[in-house]
Design a protein around this motif. Structure first.
Motif, PDB file in Angstrom:
ATOM      1  N   THR A 101      11.892 -12.590  44.377  1.00  0.00           N
ATOM      2  CA  THR A 101      11.996 -13.356  43.142  1.00  0.00           C
ATOM      3  C   THR A 101      11.640 -12.424  41.996  1.00  0.00           C
ATOM      4  O   THR A 101      11.150 -11.311  42.224  1.00  0.00           O
ATOM      5  CB  THR A 101      11.078 -14.596  43.175  1.00  0.00           C
ATOM      6  OG1 THR A 101      11.366 -15.424  42.058  1.00  0.00           O
ATOM      7  CG2 THR A 101       9.615 -14.205  43.177  1.00  0.00           C
ATOM      8  N   VAL A 102      11.906 -12.823  40.770  1.00  0.00           N
ATOM      9  CA  VAL A 102      11.617 -11.951  39.638  1.00  0.00           C
ATOM     10  C   VAL A 102      10.114 -11.893  39.402  1.00  0.00           C
ATOM     11  O   VAL A 102       9.378 -12.818  39.776  1.00  0.00           O
ATOM     12  CB  VAL A 102      12.335 -12.441  38.365  1.00  0.00           C
ATOM     13  CG1 VAL A 102      13.842 -12.368  38.534  1.00  0.00           C
ATOM     14  CG2 VAL A 102      11.906 -13.863  38.008  1.00  0.00           C
ATOM     15  N   PRO A 103       9.609 -10.815  38.787  1.00  0.00           N
ATOM     16  CA  PRO A 103       8.182 -10.760  38.445  1.00  0.00           C
ATOM     17  C   PRO A 103       7.796 -11.943  37.561  1.00  0.00           C
ATOM     18  O   PRO A 103       8.559 -12.359  36.688  1.00  0.00           O
ATOM     19  CB  PRO A 103       8.060  -9.431  37.685  1.00  0.00           C
ATOM     20  CG  PRO A 103       9.198  -8.595  38.192  1.00  0.00           C
ATOM     21  CD  PRO A 103      10.316  -9.570  38.429  1.00  0.00           C
ATOM     22  N   TYR A 104       6.589 -12.457  37.783  1.00  0.00           N
ATOM     23  CA  TYR A 104       6.186 -13.661  37.065  1.00  0.00           C
ATOM     24  C   TYR A 104       4.687 -13.705  36.884  1.00  0.00           C
ATOM     25  O   TYR A 104       3.924 -12.972  37.527  1.00  0.00           O
ATOM     26  CB  TYR A 104       6.631 -14.911  37.833  1.00  0.00           C
ATOM     27  CG  TYR A 104       5.923 -15.087  39.166  1.00  0.00           C
ATOM     28  CD1 TYR A 104       4.747 -15.825  39.270  1.00  0.00           C
ATOM     29  CD2 TYR A 104       6.425 -14.489  40.327  1.00  0.00           C
ATOM     30  CE1 TYR A 104       4.089 -15.969  40.480  1.00  0.00           C
ATOM     31  CE2 TYR A 104       5.777 -14.625  41.541  1.00  0.00           C
ATOM     32  CZ  TYR A 104       4.608 -15.364  41.613  1.00  0.00           C
ATOM     33  OH  TYR A 104       3.956 -15.487  42.818  1.00  0.00           O
ATOM     34  N   ARG A 105       4.260 -14.575  36.005  1.00  0.00           N
ATOM     35  CA  ARG A 105       2.849 -14.912  35.835  1.00  0.00           C
ATOM     36  C   ARG A 105       2.789 -16.302  35.221  1.00  0.00           C
ATOM     37  O   ARG A 105       3.824 -16.880  34.856  1.00  0.00           O
ATOM     38  CB  ARG A 105       2.124 -13.898  34.955  1.00  0.00           C
ATOM     39  CG  ARG A 105       2.684 -13.810  33.552  1.00  0.00           C
ATOM     40  CD  ARG A 105       1.998 -12.747  32.727  1.00  0.00           C
ATOM     41  NE  ARG A 105       0.600 -13.083  32.449  1.00  0.00           N
ATOM     42  CZ  ARG A 105      -0.202 -12.340  31.680  1.00  0.00           C
ATOM     43  NH1 ARG A 105       0.249 -11.215  31.150  1.00  0.00           N
ATOM     44  NH2 ARG A 105      -1.435 -12.704  31.452  1.00  0.00           N
TER      45      ARG A 105
ATOM     46  N   TYR B 215      16.093 -11.483  34.073  1.00  0.00           N
ATOM     47  CA  TYR B 215      16.911 -10.693  34.993  1.00  0.00           C
ATOM     48  C   TYR B 215      18.375 -10.917  34.636  1.00  0.00           C
ATOM     49  O   TYR B 215      18.903 -12.016  34.824  1.00  0.00           O
ATOM     50  CB  TYR B 215      16.630 -11.141  36.422  1.00  0.00           C
ATOM     51  CG  TYR B 215      17.318 -10.347  37.511  1.00  0.00           C
ATOM     52  CD1 TYR B 215      17.516  -8.983  37.401  1.00  0.00           C
ATOM     53  CD2 TYR B 215      17.744 -10.979  38.679  1.00  0.00           C
ATOM     54  CE1 TYR B 215      18.129  -8.252  38.420  1.00  0.00           C
ATOM     55  CE2 TYR B 215      18.356 -10.265  39.707  1.00  0.00           C
ATOM     56  CZ  TYR B 215      18.534  -8.902  39.565  1.00  0.00           C
ATOM     57  OH  TYR B 215      19.146  -8.194  40.577  1.00  0.00           O
ATOM     58  N   ARG B 216      19.023  -9.880  34.120  1.00  0.00           N
ATOM     59  CA  ARG B 216      20.441 -10.000  33.791  1.00  0.00           C
ATOM     60  C   ARG B 216      21.227 -10.115  35.099  1.00  0.00           C
ATOM     61  O   ARG B 216      21.194  -9.202  35.927  1.00  0.00           O
ATOM     62  CB  ARG B 216      20.910  -8.782  32.988  1.00  0.00           C
ATOM     63  CG  ARG B 216      22.350  -8.906  32.476  1.00  0.00           C
ATOM     64  CD  ARG B 216      22.726  -7.686  31.641  1.00  0.00           C
ATOM     65  NE  ARG B 216      21.890  -7.584  30.465  1.00  0.00           N
ATOM     66  CZ  ARG B 216      22.115  -8.243  29.333  1.00  0.00           C
ATOM     67  NH1 ARG B 216      23.151  -9.071  29.241  1.00  0.00           N
ATOM     68  NH2 ARG B 216      21.320  -8.094  28.296  1.00  0.00           N
ATOM     69  N   SER B 217      21.947 -11.218  35.266  1.00  0.00           N
ATOM     70  CA  SER B 217      22.513 -11.500  36.584  1.00  0.00           C
ATOM     71  C   SER B 217      23.570 -12.581  36.510  1.00  0.00           C
ATOM     72  O   SER B 217      23.681 -13.301  35.523  1.00  0.00           O
ATOM     73  CB  SER B 217      21.399 -11.946  37.543  1.00  0.00           C
ATOM     74  OG  SER B 217      20.761 -13.110  37.032  1.00  0.00           O
ATOM     75  N   ASP B 218      24.345 -12.684  37.596  1.00  0.00           N
ATOM     76  CA  ASP B 218      25.132 -13.884  37.856  1.00  0.00           C
ATOM     77  C   ASP B 218      24.226 -14.873  38.570  1.00  0.00           C
ATOM     78  O   ASP B 218      23.244 -14.488  39.220  1.00  0.00           O
ATOM     79  CB  ASP B 218      26.323 -13.562  38.774  1.00  0.00           C
ATOM     80  CG  ASP B 218      27.365 -12.689  38.101  1.00  0.00           C
ATOM     81  OD1 ASP B 218      27.419 -12.671  36.864  1.00  0.00           O
ATOM     82  OD2 ASP B 218      28.127 -12.025  38.835  1.00  0.00           O
ATOM     83  N   GLU B 219      24.577 -16.154  38.463  1.00  0.00           N
ATOM     84  CA  GLU B 219      23.817 -17.158  39.195  1.00  0.00           C
ATOM     85  C   GLU B 219      24.732 -17.873  40.173  1.00  0.00           C
ATOM     86  O   GLU B 219      25.864 -18.225  39.834  1.00  0.00           O
ATOM     87  CB  GLU B 219      23.185 -18.173  38.250  1.00  0.00           C
ATOM     88  CG  GLU B 219      22.271 -19.155  38.980  1.00  0.00           C
ATOM     89  CD  GLU B 219      21.451 -20.024  38.042  1.00  0.00           C
ATOM     90  OE1 GLU B 219      20.844 -20.998  38.530  1.00  0.00           O
ATOM     91  OE2 GLU B 219      21.430 -19.733  36.832  1.00  0.00           O
TER      92      GLU B 219
ATOM     93  N   VAL C  73      22.050 -12.901  41.130  1.00  0.00           N
ATOM     94  CA  VAL C  73      22.654 -11.711  41.720  1.00  0.00           C
ATOM     95  C   VAL C  73      22.837 -10.671  40.619  1.00  0.00           C
ATOM     96  O   VAL C  73      23.657 -10.851  39.710  1.00  0.00           O
ATOM     97  CB  VAL C  73      24.016 -12.035  42.366  1.00  0.00           C
ATOM     98  CG1 VAL C  73      24.552 -10.806  43.097  1.00  0.00           C
ATOM     99  CG2 VAL C  73      23.900 -13.213  43.318  1.00  0.00           C
ATOM    100  N   GLY C  74      22.066  -9.591  40.701  1.00  0.00           N
ATOM    101  CA  GLY C  74      22.134  -8.547  39.691  1.00  0.00           C
ATOM    102  C   GLY C  74      22.017  -7.172  40.302  1.00  0.00           C
ATOM    103  O   GLY C  74      22.129  -6.994  41.521  1.00  0.00           O
ATOM    104  N   GLU C  75      21.772  -6.176  39.447  1.00  0.00           N
ATOM    105  CA  GLU C  75      21.731  -4.789  39.909  1.00  0.00           C
ATOM    106  C   GLU C  75      20.611  -4.541  40.903  1.00  0.00           C
ATOM    107  O   GLU C  75      20.696  -3.611  41.719  1.00  0.00           O
ATOM    108  CB  GLU C  75      21.582  -3.854  38.709  1.00  0.00           C
ATOM    109  CG  GLU C  75      22.822  -3.808  37.803  1.00  0.00           C
ATOM    110  CD  GLU C  75      22.667  -2.807  36.680  1.00  0.00           C
ATOM    111  OE1 GLU C  75      21.559  -2.223  36.553  1.00  0.00           O
ATOM    112  OE2 GLU C  75      23.645  -2.605  35.929  1.00  0.00           O
TER     113      GLU C  75
END
Length: 428
Positions: free
Chosen positions: A117-121, A183-187, A259-261
């Motif tokens: 998952t993306v970094p979070y806080r 996060y630059r991405s497709d979903e 879905v990204g780099e």
């Protein structure tokens, strides 16, 4: 039999209508006095779907045989609590239902089980600008327990985060909000059915969305097949990991992936049928009637069947699109009839979330959808031609005689989405 359904909006309308058609009495719970589903329900209680204790009292009052929801996140927890209190059938136990409706617990489970998952806080109301001095921007802030993109903002400075916190908190009952790296991405969205802890993927769709100002992720279409269909083995392995980590034993599973780099990461997990009319397009594509399964299991009518017991191979040569259309601000005087829309080429289903006499406000989140079209074609080109034709026919007229429908740019041959979606520009 009596079935308590939480939510009477357009996302639950299919379930209310189907249960009534099956001969069941529907006990509808919705805090609006006249929700769309009311006309199909036998009883209606004007109560919030978030109010656990009152929903338990309603279930006892009517002696319901089952309880369910669909197309919405937060009532999933209430369903589990009602089912536990009255010893009714339930796909999810209370801890699991809590985990898939609270983003703090959801993220903790992902981290503990090495689910990407993306970094979070998390931030509290006491957060200050200086607390964010080492945070890379842009970021996204979200309520822990809301839905429909309410209070979800993409922000580029620490000051903007602090200034936006009160609005994000206004859509939550929690004492924290989630802050994620953007996060630059497709979903993509994955709909699956779980039987005895084993998930079977039903569909993978591209979730197309638009953004404006700080508002992001407002979905305007789901497209099948996904442009990332070739990654199904990787997606399948990830869905199996999610099912194990969240201890989901049975029922519908809805997963949003980015879905990204940097690869595929999990955005959110939900234990419900999706809110983009999956109850319509999943049976069309696979032969598996996911809504019937949820209704029947919730009433204890028969055992849960694995998706493979009733499905055919998904129609890989079929192209399908769910168009979730929006409209500009204005007072509605007339709309293209649903009868006209449903007769158009490629249209499987159509519906409005708005009505004549209603005044539309500026789009702020996904709750502003004016309606939907579920459309299919044997080729991508045929589908896109049908979508373009449908939007030429679709009209929501205001007092000045103007069409308020926000038209997507024409679909191009060989493209799975419009050249550029219109609502972003139209709502600044």
């Amino acid at each position: 039999m009596r079935l308590q359904i939480l939510g009477g909006g357009n996302n639950q309308l299919g379930a209310i209508r189907r249960a009534a058609e099956m001969g069941h009495e529907v006990v509808l719970v919705d805090y609006f006095k006249n929700p769309p589903g009311r006309i199909y329900a036998t009883f209606h209680e004007v109560v919030s779907t978030f109010d656990v204790e009152k929903n338990i009292d309603i279930a006892k009052k009517y002696g319901v045989d089952g309880v369910m929801t669909m197309g919405t996140d937060q009532p999933v927890y209430t369903v589990a609590r009602v089912a536990e209190a009255l010893k009714l059938p339930a796909f999810l136990d209370v801890p699991t239902a809590r985990a898939v409706t609270n983003k703090e617990i959801m993220k903790q489970i992902m981290t503990a089980n090495q689910i990407p998952t993306v970094p979070y806080r998390f931030l509290t109301k006491a957060a200050r600008v200086e607390d964010l001095d080492k945070i890379p921007f842009p970021v996204v802030i979200k309520p822990l327990d809301s839905q429909g993109q309410r209070g979800v903002f993409k922000l580029t400075t620490a000051t903007a985060v602090i200034d936006s916190l009160p609005e994000t908190f206004s859509f939550s009952r929690a004492d924290k909000v989630l802050l994620e790296s953007y996060y630059r991405s497709d979903e993509i969205t994955v709909s699956a059915w779980v039987d005895k802890g084993v998930p079977a993927i039903l569909t993978i769709t591209d979730r197309e969305s638009f953004s404006f100002d700080r508002n992001i992720g407002i979905c305007y279409a789901h497209e099948y097949p996904s442009r990332h269909q070739r990654r199904e083995p990787e997606i399948r392995a990830l869905v199996h990991s999610i099912t194990r980590a969240f201890k989901i034993k049975a029922g519908p599973l809805y997963v949003q992936l980015l879905v990204g780099e940097q690869g595929i990461v999990v955005n959110e997990v939900a234990g419900r049928i999706g809110g983009a009319h999956e109850d319509i397009f999943i049976p069309y594509l696979t032969g598996f009637d996911i809504l019937d399964r949820v209704i029947n299991f919730s009433l204890g009518i028969d055992a849960v069947l694995a998706a493979g017991d009733q499905t055919r191979t998904a129609r890989v040569n079929e192209h399908l699109s769910v168009q979730l259309f929006f409209a500009k601000p204005g007072k509605i005087t007339s709309l293209t009839s649903l009868e006209t829309l449903r007769k158009l080429p490629g249209v499987i289903a159509a519906g409005y979330n708005v009505a004549a006499g209603q005044t539309l406000e500026t789009i702020a989140n996904a709750t502003a959808r004016a309606g939907y079209l579920v459309m299919a074609g044997t080729t991508e080109r045929a589908l896109h031609e049908s979508i373009n034709q449908a939007f030429r026919a679709l009209k929501i007229i205001d007092e000045q005689g103007q069409n308020l429908v926000i038209q997507p740019k024409a679909y191009r041959e060989g493209s799975s989405q419009p050249a550029k979606m219109g609502p972003g520009a139209a709502t600044h």
